[in-house]
Design a protein around this motif. Sequence first.
Motif, PDB file in Angstrom:
ATOM      1  N   GLN A 185       0.835  -1.202   0.000  1.00 25.87           N
ATOM      2  CA  GLN A 185       0.000   0.000   0.000  1.00 25.87           C
ATOM      3  C   GLN A 185       0.872   1.256   0.000  1.00 25.87           C
ATOM      4  O   GLN A 185       0.503   2.273  -0.565  1.00 25.87           O
ATOM      5  CB  GLN A 185      -0.933  -0.003   1.217  1.00 25.87           C
ATOM      6  CG  GLN A 185      -2.110  -0.958   1.061  1.00 25.87           C
ATOM      7  CD  GLN A 185      -3.133  -0.811   2.156  1.00 25.87           C
ATOM      8  OE1 GLN A 185      -2.805  -0.461   3.289  1.00 25.87           O
ATOM      9  NE2 GLN A 185      -4.386  -1.083   1.836  1.00 25.87           N
ATOM     10  N   THR A 187       4.575   1.030  -0.631  1.00 24.38           N
ATOM     11  CA  THR A 187       5.613   0.890  -1.654  1.00 24.38           C
ATOM     12  C   THR A 187       5.383  -0.386  -2.459  1.00 24.38           C
ATOM     13  O   THR A 187       5.902  -1.456  -2.117  1.00 24.38           O
ATOM     14  CB  THR A 187       7.014   0.840  -1.009  1.00 24.38           C
ATOM     15  OG1 THR A 187       7.171   1.923  -0.097  1.00 24.38           O
ATOM     16  CG2 THR A 187       8.104   0.891  -2.069  1.00 24.38           C
ATOM     17  N   LYS A 190       7.543  -1.472  -8.653  1.00 25.47           N
ATOM     18  CA  LYS A 190       7.292  -0.522  -9.748  1.00 25.47           C
ATOM     19  C   LYS A 190       7.110  -1.212 -11.097  1.00 25.47           C
ATOM     20  O   LYS A 190       6.503  -0.653 -12.007  1.00 25.47           O
ATOM     21  CB  LYS A 190       8.429   0.501  -9.828  1.00 25.47           C
ATOM     22  CG  LYS A 190       9.790  -0.096 -10.136  1.00 25.47           C
ATOM     23  CD  LYS A 190      10.879   0.971 -10.128  1.00 25.47           C
ATOM     24  CE  LYS A 190      12.253   0.360 -10.444  1.00 25.47           C
ATOM     25  NZ  LYS A 190      13.325   1.401 -10.409  1.00 25.47           N
ATOM     26  N   ALA A 227      -7.987   0.351 -13.232  1.00 27.83           N
ATOM     27  CA  ALA A 227      -6.737   1.029 -13.581  1.00 27.83           C
ATOM     28  C   ALA A 227      -5.546   0.306 -12.975  1.00 27.83           C
ATOM     29  O   ALA A 227      -5.684  -0.437 -11.989  1.00 27.83           O
ATOM     30  CB  ALA A 227      -6.779   2.473 -13.075  1.00 27.83           C
ATOM     31  N   VAL A 228      -4.379   0.533 -13.545  1.00 30.74           N
ATOM     32  CA  VAL A 228      -3.144  -0.094 -13.054  1.00 30.74           C
ATOM     33  C   VAL A 228      -2.886   0.288 -11.601  1.00 30.74           C
ATOM     34  O   VAL A 228      -2.388  -0.521 -10.808  1.00 30.74           O
ATOM     35  CB  VAL A 228      -1.941   0.323 -13.936  1.00 30.74           C
ATOM     36  CG1 VAL A 228      -0.627  -0.132 -13.297  1.00 30.74           C
ATOM     37  CG2 VAL A 228      -2.080  -0.272 -15.328  1.00 30.74           C
ATOM     38  N   LYS A 229      -3.252   1.505 -11.225  1.00 30.84           N
ATOM     39  CA  LYS A 229      -3.051   1.949  -9.847  1.00 30.84           C
ATOM     40  C   LYS A 229      -3.819   1.069  -8.869  1.00 30.84           C
ATOM     41  O   LYS A 229      -3.374   0.823  -7.746  1.00 30.84           O
ATOM     42  CB  LYS A 229      -3.489   3.409  -9.701  1.00 30.84           C
ATOM     43  CG  LYS A 229      -3.200   4.004  -8.335  1.00 30.84           C
ATOM     44  CD  LYS A 229      -3.574   5.475  -8.284  1.00 30.84           C
ATOM     45  CE  LYS A 229      -3.278   6.044  -6.894  1.00 30.84           C
ATOM     46  NZ  LYS A 229      -3.650   7.485  -6.812  1.00 30.84           N
ATOM     47  N   GLU A 230      -4.976   0.564  -9.309  1.00 33.20           N
ATOM     48  CA  GLU A 230      -5.792  -0.304  -8.460  1.00 33.20           C
ATOM     49  C   GLU A 230      -5.371  -1.758  -8.588  1.00 33.20           C
ATOM     50  O   GLU A 230      -5.182  -2.462  -7.598  1.00 33.20           O
ATOM     51  CB  GLU A 230      -7.271  -0.141  -8.838  1.00 33.20           C
ATOM     52  CG  GLU A 230      -8.211  -0.957  -7.969  1.00 33.20           C
ATOM     53  CD  GLU A 230      -9.661  -0.838  -8.419  1.00 33.20           C
ATOM     54  OE1 GLU A 230     -10.529  -1.358  -7.708  1.00 33.20           O
ATOM     55  OE2 GLU A 230      -9.901  -0.231  -9.487  1.00 33.20           O
ATOM     56  N   ASN A 231      -5.249  -2.219  -9.821  1.00 37.01           N
ATOM     57  CA  ASN A 231      -4.880  -3.608 -10.097  1.00 37.01           C
ATOM     58  C   ASN A 231      -3.486  -3.618 -10.709  1.00 37.01           C
ATOM     59  O   ASN A 231      -3.318  -3.688 -11.922  1.00 37.01           O
ATOM     60  CB  ASN A 231      -5.902  -4.245 -11.038  1.00 37.01           C
ATOM     61  CG  ASN A 231      -5.613  -5.710 -11.304  1.00 37.01           C
ATOM     62  OD1 ASN A 231      -4.802  -6.332 -10.636  1.00 37.01           O
ATOM     63  ND2 ASN A 231      -6.283  -6.262 -12.307  1.00 37.01           N
ATOM     64  N   ASN A 232      -2.496  -3.537  -9.862  1.00 36.82           N
ATOM     65  CA  ASN A 232      -1.093  -3.437 -10.293  1.00 36.82           C
ATOM     66  C   ASN A 232      -0.575  -4.810 -10.725  1.00 36.82           C
ATOM     67  O   ASN A 232      -0.439  -5.711  -9.884  1.00 36.82           O
ATOM     68  CB  ASN A 232      -0.255  -2.885  -9.139  1.00 36.82           C
ATOM     69  CG  ASN A 232       1.195  -2.667  -9.513  1.00 36.82           C
ATOM     70  OD1 ASN A 232       1.663  -3.117 -10.554  1.00 36.82           O
ATOM     71  ND2 ASN A 232       1.938  -1.981  -8.649  1.00 36.82           N
TER      72      ASN A 232
END
Length: 254
Positions: A185, A187, A190, A227-232
Amino acid sequence: MNRLIIICILTFWAVACSSEKDKPVRSEEPVYTLIFLDKTRSVNVNKSFVAQKYQQAITDIIEQNIRQKGDKLDVYFIHENTSKARALNLTVRSEMEDVSAASPTDREAAETEFNLSLTREKGQIRQRVLQQLMTQNDGASNQETDIWASLPVIARANETGATVKVYYLSDMIESVKGATRRDFQVTPPKDNAQADEWAKADARQLKRYTIGSPEITMILPFEPNAAVKENNPAVTQYWQTLLAELGAGNVAEE
């Protein structure tokens, strides 16, 4: 001479067939199903998409894995104390009677009775698991997501000798504070390369858990257009690499 050869051949064939017939029928190995339900603040089972996806997943899991007497199903909650959060511990009782010497009619009757009993038991198990799915966790334990703590649970299941199948109904966002832990949440990895690097480093300290080679499925609560931010995808990559490093036979994402 020819008659003697024929008698010998017939005798050998009869003995061979009898020997094959007398061998016990080998039943399938029991299945030990582990379902980990995420009970942290980041997963909301009251959302219609999540509720529908997870209810269908539970139905499918039970249909596939509950087949015979001795099959087991445990449900654990994922939160800050996952390894101690067992919510259900069920063992299948429905049993198919021995029909090896039965007539076709009696065999069919026994199979029908077994199937009816198993169907009733599946329905009861499904209802109990769904109750746990909808159970809310409003306590302080919903602040951290300790998925690492599922590993000793899998290791204990592996010790039973059963075929182990593991299902995470979770966003897989590991979130535990501490110098040696991961908090996705705060870190997240990337990219896939960093995910693989972290997973291999973490596997070195987690290899103390002998999980065997279970089949593992991660059933994520995200809609297809998330979105990628949610489902990384790098988070999923981390778990696929970590679990593979620990010996998992197959790691799938749904």
